[in-house]
Write a protein that holds these residues in place. Structure first.
Motif, short mmCIF file in Angstrom:
data_model
loop_
_atom_site.label_atom_id
_atom_site.label_comp_id
_atom_site.label_asym_id
_atom_site.label_seq_id
_atom_site.Cartn_x
_atom_site.Cartn_y
_atom_site.Cartn_z
N UNK A 7 17.28 -1.25 -8.76
CA UNK A 7 16.43 -2.33 -9.26
C UNK A 7 15.72 -2.98 -8.06
N UNK A 8 14.45 -2.68 -7.94
CA UNK A 8 13.67 -3.19 -6.80
C UNK A 8 12.77 -4.32 -7.30
N UNK A 9 12.84 -5.46 -6.61
CA UNK A 9 12.06 -6.61 -7.06
C UNK A 9 11.25 -7.22 -5.91
N UNK A 10 9.94 -7.28 -6.11
CA UNK A 10 9.03 -8.01 -5.23
C UNK A 10 9.19 -7.62 -3.75
N UNK A 11 9.25 -6.33 -3.51
CA UNK A 11 9.42 -5.84 -2.14
C UNK A 11 8.13 -6.03 -1.33
N UNK A 12 8.29 -6.63 -0.16
CA UNK A 12 7.13 -6.82 0.74
C UNK A 12 7.50 -6.31 2.12
N UNK A 13 6.70 -5.38 2.62
CA UNK A 13 6.93 -4.83 3.96
C UNK A 13 5.63 -4.90 4.74
N UNK A 14 5.72 -5.37 5.96
CA UNK A 14 4.51 -5.49 6.77
C UNK A 14 4.69 -4.84 8.14
N UNK A 15 3.55 -4.48 8.73
CA UNK A 15 3.51 -3.95 10.09
C UNK A 15 2.85 -4.96 11.00
N UNK A 16 3.39 -5.08 12.19
CA UNK A 16 2.73 -5.86 13.23
C UNK A 16 1.89 -4.89 14.05
N UNK A 17 0.63 -5.15 14.25
CA UNK A 17 -0.12 -4.29 15.16
C UNK A 17 -1.17 -5.11 15.88
N UNK A 18 -1.10 -5.09 17.19
CA UNK A 18 -1.99 -5.83 18.08
C UNK A 18 -2.23 -7.26 17.59
N UNK A 19 -1.14 -7.95 17.30
CA UNK A 19 -1.24 -9.35 16.93
C UNK A 19 -1.58 -9.62 15.47
N UNK A 23 -0.15 -5.77 5.55
CA UNK A 23 0.77 -5.84 4.41
C UNK A 23 0.77 -4.49 3.69
N UNK A 24 1.65 -3.61 4.15
CA UNK A 24 1.67 -2.23 3.63
C UNK A 24 2.22 -2.19 2.21
N UNK A 25 3.23 -2.99 1.94
CA UNK A 25 3.82 -3.07 0.59
C UNK A 25 3.83 -4.55 0.23
N UNK A 26 3.18 -4.87 -0.88
CA UNK A 26 2.94 -6.28 -1.16
C UNK A 26 3.41 -6.67 -2.56
#
Ligand SMILES: Nc1ncnc2c1ncn2[C@@H]1O[C@H](COP(=O)(O)OP(=O)(O)OP(=O)(O)O)[C@@H](O)[C@H]1O
Ligand SMILES: [Mg+2]
Length: 125
Positions: A7-19, A23-26
């Protein structure tokens, strides 16, 4: 309605790049019932791989899960420590990595992967 396995809920994954932040997964939510097959379809770069890598804590160092939860057998995959998630990887949740014929498997050591071919060659099995 079957038993919910994942059960996956509201997954948010982001990348930091050059400051800046990407938001890859929002805010992805989905669930998988026992015995059910779920296909995830979307254009290249929409976040399919990053979603699955997030669930098994296999993101590259530049990425981090910002929020969300992923309940699997009553525990949140995103909050598991190394020992706990290591027991899930491969044993309970398998992942076939994109382009597997040209990549190393990040779950195994390089020594094991490079050595495997030598062992099979030398011992012939
Ligand atoms: N190592 C990385 N560094 C920075 N950004 C990344 C990295 N890996 C993925 N991204 C970004 O995250 C987003 C989602 O990528 P992802 O690989 O999950 O897409 P996908 O849906 O699996 O695409 P495909 O269908 O091509 O496999 C993309 O915008 C991509 O540019
Ligand atoms: Mg992909």
């Amino acid at each position: 309605m079957g038993e919910i396995l994942l059960d996956v809920k509201d997954l948010k994954t982001r990348f930091r790049s050059r400051g800046s932040l990407l938001h890859a997964v929002n805010g992805v939510s989905f669930h998988v019932n026992r015995g059910e097959t779920l296909g995830v379809v979307g254009e290249s770069g929409c976040g399919k791989s990053v979603t699955m890598l997030s669930l098994l804590q296999l993101l590259p160092p530049a990425a981090q899960v910002d929020s969300g939860m992923a309940l699997f057998q009553g525990l949140d995959l995103l909050k598991m420590n190394f020992g706990q998630i290591q027991k899930v990887r491969g044993a309970k949740i398998g992942l076939i990595f994109q382009d597997p014929m040209t990549s190393f498997n990040p779950v195994l050591t390089i020594g094991d992967q490079v050595g495997e071919a030598l062992i099979y060659t030398l011992h012939g099995h």
